[in-house]
Scaffold this active site. Sequence first.
Site, PDB file in Angstrom:
ATOM      1  N   ASP A 203     -12.353  -6.755  43.813  1.00 57.07           N
ATOM      2  CA  ASP A 203     -12.835  -5.908  42.725  1.00 57.07           C
ATOM      3  C   ASP A 203     -11.724  -5.570  41.738  1.00 57.07           C
ATOM      4  O   ASP A 203     -11.986  -5.221  40.602  1.00 57.07           O
ATOM      5  CB  ASP A 203     -13.395  -4.579  43.265  1.00 57.07           C
ATOM      6  CG  ASP A 203     -14.628  -4.789  44.115  1.00 57.07           C
ATOM      7  OD1 ASP A 203     -15.359  -5.744  43.837  1.00 57.07           O
ATOM      8  OD2 ASP A 203     -14.829  -4.015  45.055  1.00 57.07           O
TER       9      ASP A 203
ATOM     10  N   ASP B 281      -1.447  -4.779  14.284  1.00 54.79           N
ATOM     11  CA  ASP B 281      -1.268  -3.481  13.614  1.00 54.79           C
ATOM     12  C   ASP B 281      -2.071  -2.414  14.363  1.00 54.79           C
ATOM     13  O   ASP B 281      -1.569  -1.349  14.712  1.00 54.79           O
ATOM     14  CB  ASP B 281      -1.764  -3.636  12.167  1.00 54.79           C
ATOM     15  CG  ASP B 281      -1.709  -2.336  11.388  1.00 54.79           C
ATOM     16  OD1 ASP B 281      -0.715  -1.610  11.526  1.00 54.79           O
ATOM     17  OD2 ASP B 281      -2.670  -2.063  10.638  1.00 54.79           O
TER      18      ASP B 281
ATOM     19  N   GLU C 114       0.810  -1.206   0.000  1.00 56.38           N
ATOM     20  CA  GLU C 114       0.000   0.000   0.000  1.00 56.38           C
ATOM     21  C   GLU C 114       0.855   1.273   0.000  1.00 56.38           C
ATOM     22  O   GLU C 114       0.533   2.231  -0.678  1.00 56.38           O
ATOM     23  CB  GLU C 114      -0.934  -0.011   1.230  1.00 56.38           C
ATOM     24  CG  GLU C 114      -1.892   1.148   1.316  1.00 56.38           C
ATOM     25  CD  GLU C 114      -2.925   1.180   0.192  1.00 56.38           C
ATOM     26  OE1 GLU C 114      -3.074   0.161  -0.512  1.00 56.38           O
ATOM     27  OE2 GLU C 114      -3.557   2.228   0.015  1.00 56.38           O
ATOM     28  N   ASP C 115       1.916   1.253   0.765  1.00 59.48           N
ATOM     29  CA  ASP C 115       2.625   2.516   1.005  1.00 59.48           C
ATOM     30  C   ASP C 115       3.961   2.672   0.288  1.00 59.48           C
ATOM     31  O   ASP C 115       4.593   3.717   0.385  1.00 59.48           O
ATOM     32  CB  ASP C 115       2.894   2.694   2.515  1.00 59.48           C
ATOM     33  CG  ASP C 115       1.590   2.840   3.286  1.00 59.48           C
ATOM     34  OD1 ASP C 115       0.570   3.137   2.653  1.00 59.48           O
ATOM     35  OD2 ASP C 115       1.612   2.649   4.514  1.00 59.48           O
TER      36      ASP C 115
HETATM   37 MN    MN Z   1       0.198  -0.700   9.678  1.00 59.98          MN
END
Ligand code: MN
Length: 761
Positions: free
Chosen positions: A295, A175, A112-113
């Site tokens: 608790d 991620d 993607e990048d």
């Molecule tokens: Mn990522």
Amino acid sequence: MAYWRRTPRQMQAATDAVAVAPESTVVQKPLKPRARMMRQYDLVERVRSYNPDTNEDLLNRAYVYAMKAHGTQTRASGDPYFSHPLEVAAILTGLKLDDATIVAALLHDTIEDTEATRAEIDQVFGHEIGALVEGLTKLKRLELVSREAKQAENLRKLLLAIADDVRVLLIKLADRLHNMRTLEFVPPASRRRIAEETLDIYAPLAGRMGMQEMREELEDLSFHVLDPEAYAVVKHRLDALAERNRNLIGEIESQLSKNLQKNGLSARVYGRRKQPFSIWTKMERKSVGFEQLSDIYGFRIVLADVEACYRALGVVHTTWPVVPGRFKDYISTPKQNDYRSIHTTVIGPGKQRVELQIRTEEMNQIAEFGIAAHAFYKDGTGSPTERLKHESNAFAWLRHTIGILSESANPEEFLEHTKLELFHDQVFCFTPKGKLIALPRNANVIDFAYAVHTDVGNSAVGCKINGKFAPLSSELQNGDEVEVLTSKAQSAPPSAWEALAVTGKARAAIRRATRAAVRDQYAGLGRRIIDRLFARAKIEYADDKLKGALPRLARTSIEDVLVSVGRGELKASDVARAMYPDYKEERLVRYGTKKALAAKAQTPPHPARAASVIPVRGINSELPVKFAPNGGAVPGDRIVGIVTPGEGITIYPIQSPALKDFEDEPERWLDVRWDIDETMPQRFPARILVHNVNEPGSLAQIATVIAEHDGNIDNIHMSRRSPDFTELTIDLEVYDLKHLSAILAQLRAKAVVARVERVNG
Ligand code: MN
């Protein structure tokens, strides 16, 4: 401490150390990301610690490939971009995942990048890894596109994208976890959106996959962003309680260990602190605080095998008194997400309630890592994906859900079909534009409105559910489409909403808004009191002049002065004296109040003046509002407020004879108006006088009429004036004037009733 944040040595120690010293008792999760960037050898060592057969060369090639691909890219924090895939890979080593998953994590943002392509990744790393990276790329694109699109569709696509290989989901969750850990560097607006999405989608998904630690951390990080105030409060109390109980925790651990050892059982025993978010939701759900050790701490006893678990249970139950109703055996009946454990609560050392979870090491792994534990559990055979398919209930659930997905024609139908099994403790609703709003179960339209936007909540006046008008307090069902009707005229929500709202977000917003509104109201009240006094004294009011007088009044702002006067903490005459040192208080004898009253009774309040009129919401209003004791006012009555400094406002119906007493103190008179929320009827006290024929059963008849018309009788006082007639003074609670009039009319229609009138004391 989460496994994925440990050094390999610690991890080894934790895994091997059955019956060695109990591990660190304070399980605290740092909200800051690790400072030092991980190195190649760190990563390889982590993988090797649980997988001696790891393909080191493959890991190294992926490390170098991703680092080169991302090059000089940086993250919002200023760190090199590559630190992100590296940390994601590191998180997954904590889940002990296979090489393909770790490598795909390193590469997950490359297609993607960067310049990298699927074909190239296939070529260099093989088809399996290529497919994983492409799955993640699809998910990322989906996120970018879908921001505007229907979220139900997103969820569907998300699950479908996971269908090919559940490892895609594991990488995606890691991620998201790393992005959440470093969220502070992201601009505030997207920060909220990401945190909301995490809380709505990813945290429940992690939970459904049995990955409790991941779920908890995601929830906590989101909680921290979405409600920092609540987070801080819970955290502070948690820390204080943990500090107070520090010795006790060690004591309980060692007593448990010792007792088990005496019975020939070697066990790892450790206390685990619950997380702020889970405590907060519990507090919200049950509206209780947390005070006891049980608790905030749960104790785990981890043993070699199932038989040892039941023996340990026997030891625990014969050593300490059992708290009834708390025993659950999830070993013989596992939960749907594969969770197995025995739960019990005893009154343990130090007379403390101690919650215990008894389980084997393998169960412990599954409880923490869920579906991921199956992927690389050492005794398994076949490929990780194969093992997931065969061994995991969570995976079976996922396949089942995805099956329904592919059959249903549209996403809404999918939601309907699955009844959102995934989010069994949530309801999913839609805005008219199709935005998905996830809320806890039992949430109502008020919660919905605040989930959409605080302004929507504050100005909500009504709603339509699936096109039909409904009360704002209506509980929401899965798939409801909710349209919130708002009004600009409503600047603050009724304070009673705070009790109705289910979500912390709504409650906090309501509290904030009503607090601000109350302050505004006091300021308005103060302004009116000052205006009156100044008008009477024929002196001029000017903000500038008051500003100059602030030090003399020991106040920091004009608003402060007005609020103080409104609250009765400061006298209007003191304000006048501070501004005009030669001001002398005069007492005016008589004022045309009667005349003014008569005029007021005939003409409706001038619209331009409405802003300075104090709204009266009822007795629960946060303004110190009281109703005149003997026959107060009910909505619909024309009303007047009388100010008693230091006490507040008493509301009288305009016809009340008691008002005579205040005629010579005009500065105490106040314009007030009703401001009643019709969706939430409240009752108001009224007094009536009934003259009735003195015959058997007449009182019963009168009471019946009142009850049948939904009037509450508070008190009845009976006096006999003549042998034939009785006079009854009845204190009632009614909703408004119309309601009261209806009851009076019904009473008049009764033969036993000679006369009825309303009393204003
Ligand atoms: Mn990522």
